[in-house]
Design an enzyme around this catalytic site. Structure first.
Site, PDB file in Angstrom:
ATOM      1  N   ASP A 139       0.826  -1.216   0.000  1.00 44.66           N
ATOM      2  CA  ASP A 139       0.000   0.000   0.000  1.00 44.66           C
ATOM      3  C   ASP A 139       0.859   1.264   0.000  1.00 44.66           C
ATOM      4  OD1 ASP A 139       0.981  -0.179   2.597  1.00 44.66           O
ATOM      5  OD2 ASP A 139      -0.960   0.007   3.597  1.00 44.66           O
ATOM      6  N   GLU A 140       2.171   1.109   0.283  1.00 46.23           N
ATOM      7  CA  GLU A 140       3.022   2.308   0.361  1.00 46.23           C
ATOM      8  C   GLU A 140       3.164   3.007  -0.987  1.00 46.23           C
ATOM      9  OE1 GLU A 140       6.571   2.087   2.640  1.00 46.23           O
ATOM     10  OE2 GLU A 140       5.641   0.848   4.180  1.00 46.23           O
TER      11      GLU A 140
HETATM   12  O1  DAU Z   1       2.554  -0.954   4.469  1.00 44.64           O
HETATM   13  C1  DAU Z   1       3.210  -2.088   4.012  1.00 44.64           C
HETATM   14  C2  DAU Z   1       4.681  -1.994   4.339  1.00 44.64           C
HETATM   15  O2  DAU Z   1       4.794  -2.212   5.736  1.00 44.64           O
HETATM   16  C3  DAU Z   1       5.532  -2.998   3.571  1.00 44.64           C
HETATM   17  O3  DAU Z   1       5.457  -2.713   2.204  1.00 44.64           O
HETATM   18  C4  DAU Z   1       6.992  -2.946   4.040  1.00 44.64           C
HETATM   19  O4  DAU Z   1       7.738  -3.950   3.389  1.00 44.64           O
HETATM   20  C5  DAU Z   1       7.012  -3.187   5.533  1.00 44.64           C
HETATM   21  O5  DAU Z   1       8.335  -3.076   6.017  1.00 44.64           O
HETATM   22  C6  DAU Z   1       6.100  -2.194   6.259  1.00 44.64           C
HETATM   23  O6  DAU Z   1       6.647  -0.853   6.180  1.00 44.64           O
HETATM   24  P1  DAU Z   1       6.640   0.153   7.434  1.00 44.64           P
HETATM   25  O7  DAU Z   1       7.694   1.149   7.262  1.00 44.64           O
HETATM   26  O8  DAU Z   1       5.264   0.630   7.709  1.00 44.64           O
HETATM   27  O9  DAU Z   1       7.015  -0.925   8.600  1.00 44.64           O
HETATM   28  P2  DAU Z   1       8.023  -0.821   9.839  1.00 44.64           P
HETATM   29  O10 DAU Z   1       7.805  -2.034  10.667  1.00 44.64           O
HETATM   30  O11 DAU Z   1       9.415  -0.505   9.427  1.00 44.64           O
HETATM   31  O12 DAU Z   1       7.468   0.446  10.639  1.00 44.64           O
HETATM   32  C7  DAU Z   1       6.122   0.501  11.098  1.00 44.64           C
HETATM   33  C8  DAU Z   1       5.920   1.843  11.763  1.00 44.64           C
HETATM   34  O13 DAU Z   1       6.712   1.885  12.975  1.00 44.64           O
HETATM   35  C9  DAU Z   1       6.393   3.024  10.942  1.00 44.64           C
HETATM   36  O14 DAU Z   1       5.509   4.119  11.147  1.00 44.64           O
HETATM   37  C10 DAU Z   1       7.785   3.365  11.505  1.00 44.64           C
HETATM   38  C11 DAU Z   1       7.660   2.958  12.955  1.00 44.64           C
HETATM   39  N1  DAU Z   1       8.907   2.463  13.596  1.00 44.64           N
HETATM   40  C12 DAU Z   1       9.591   1.458  12.967  1.00 44.64           C
HETATM   41  C13 DAU Z   1      10.756   0.959  13.523  1.00 44.64           C
HETATM   42  C14 DAU Z   1      11.534  -0.129  12.833  1.00 44.64           C
HETATM   43  C15 DAU Z   1       9.330   2.982  14.813  1.00 44.64           C
HETATM   44  O15 DAU Z   1       8.682   3.871  15.390  1.00 44.64           O
HETATM   45  N2  DAU Z   1      10.468   2.474  15.368  1.00 44.64           N
HETATM   46  C16 DAU Z   1      11.219   1.506  14.759  1.00 44.64           C
HETATM   47  O16 DAU Z   1      12.284   1.118  15.320  1.00 44.64           O
END
Ligand code: DAU
Ligand code: NAD
Length: 357
Positions: A139-140
């Site tokens: 969805d990104e």
């Molecule tokens: O929306 C689908 C996407 O979701 C996928 O296409 C990606 O492959 C997948 O990695 C994921 O992306 P996000 O960036 O949303 O996921 P992430 O788990 O990295 O981060 C989720 C949320 O949490 C985002 O708003 C950033 C925040 N975050 C992430 C990390 C790793 C934090 O606050 N602290 C962190 O250490």
């Protein structure tokens, strides 16, 4: 006699790919899966070591790169694939900010190489109408929402990160192969997944591991960013539905309809784990550390999943609360898996991403 179908799955040693292979071998006894994976830092065969013995003979692992034209040509010669389900990608937004090039190479270049190999084989085999090239996307690609609204299949593309730009480009190439050469494709754009076998760089498994180790819980910015969470097994059931029943040339959005802010998720995990670990209530919350925000951080994602629900009769089966508890239980019972996927490179990544935040 059952009619065997051989499917090429790419990236099947990663988080969603491995869950999908477990799910598909269980639910489709006539499937043979050829799993092509480069085993980058994010791909681990240990996630497939748990396949039930009776399913293993229907899974063939090939260690290789989707950018390798010769290897793909050989695989397509050896097997008359009924379809391709393409998961292989660089998937972590923060890594794409630190080093975009590999995202272009794998997600754009690799997808194009795989499309061309699929097209060549599909044409040689007389253009079977029931062949599917299924691109597993995100969805990104649609960018960021404000407080209201949800992404539909008609939402304009507006990617923010190098990761989402690379996935947007690969979606465009898949559609271009459909329009130009008639290659029968489907694209699914899904929201944030969570569940077993997710690499502990992503929000939920990272927080579970840090809570367990009583390490700081790094929340980006003010923690108010919102994601629409979907349990990985619900994503798997949606993928199977679209691959088998989706109309060629169509896109389907997949989402759980469970919007949560990051800080709420982290607090829920703290509560669940304090109870499970016998810690004083509030002990883990004291580990929360608000850190420098992600550049270009999308504020909110939300999926309108009406099309897949109405046209293909798909519904998620797991409630968010139940799935989050399952996920915590899985990680607590599988810390050996976590330890084996956390290589030296993983520790370097933590330093690079978090030390100066
Ligand atoms: O929306 C689908 C996407 O979701 C996928 O296409 C990606 O492959 C997948 O990695 C994921 O992306 P996000 O960036 O949303 O996921 P992430 O788990 O990295 O981060 C989720 C949320 O949490 C985002 O708003 C950033 C925040 N975050 C992430 C990390 C790793 C934090 O606050 N602290 C962190 O250490
Ligand atoms: P992941 O990072 O856990 O796994 C990616 C897999 O691809 C790994 O096994 C890796 O070894 C393999 N790979 C990487 N480069 C390769 C190459 N050049 N050749 C062959 N294999 C290669 O990713 P994931 O979270 O399982 O995501 C799978 C797919 O789903 C990705 O395309 C991602 O964009 C998409 N997606 C993910 C989410 C999510 O929340 N995780 C949501 C929507 C869509």
């Amino acid at each position: 006699m059952i009619n065997t179908e051989t499917i090429l799955v790419t990236g099947g040693a990663g988080f969603i790919g491995a869950n999908f292979i477990h799910f598909a071998l269980k639910n489709r006894p006539n499937w043979q899966i050829v799993n092509l994976d480069l085993l980058t830092y994010a791909g681990n065969l240990i996630s497939l070591a748990t396949l039930p013995v009776e399913h293993r003979s229907r899974h063939t692992f090939v260690h290789g790169d989707i950018r390798n034209t010769d290897l793909l040509a050989r695989l397509f010669q050896q097997h008359a694939f009924a379809g391709v389900i393409h998961f292989a990608a660089e998937s972590h937004v923060d890594r794409s900010i630190r080093g975009p090039q590999v995202f272009v190479d794998t997600n754009v270049g690799g997808t194009c190489t795989l499309l061309q190999a699929s097209l060549d084989a599909w044409q040689e085999r007389g253009r079977p109408a029931d062949f599917r090239f299924h691109h597993v996307s995100t969805d990104e690609v649609y960018g960021s929402l404000g407080l209201t609204g949800a992404f539909t299949e008609q939402s304009p593309y507006d990617p923010s990160s190098p990761y989402s730009a690379s996935k947007a480009a690969s979606d465009h190439f898949v559609r271009a192969y459909g329009r130009t050469y008639d290659l029968p494709f489907v694209i699914t754009n899904c929201s944030n997944n969570f569940g077993p076998y997710q690499f502990p760089e992503k929000l939920i498994p990272l927080m579970i591991c840090n809570i367990l180790a009583e390490k700081p819980l790094p929340v980006y910015g003010n923690g108010e960013n919102i994601r629409d969470w979907l349990y990985v097994l619900d994503h798997c059931s949606a993928l199977l539905r679209v691959f088998e029943k989706g109309t060629a040339g169509q896109t389907y959005n997949i989402g759980g309809g469970t919007e949560q802010s990051n800080i709420d998720i982290v607090r829920q995990l703290c509560k669940i784990m304090d109870k499970k670990l016998g810690r004083t209530a509030g002990a883990s919350e004291s580990l929360i550390a608000f850190v420098t925000d992600r550049p270009g951080h999308d504020f909110r994602y939300a999926i309108d999943a009406a099309k897949i629900k109405e046209e293909l009769d798909w519904q998620p089966q797991y409630s968010f609360a139940e799935a989050l508890r399952n996920t915590v239980d899985w990680y607590l019972a599988n810390m050996a898996w976590v330890d084996s996927v956390r290589s030296g490179t993983y520790r370097q990544w933590l330093e690079l991403n978090y030390d100066k935040r």
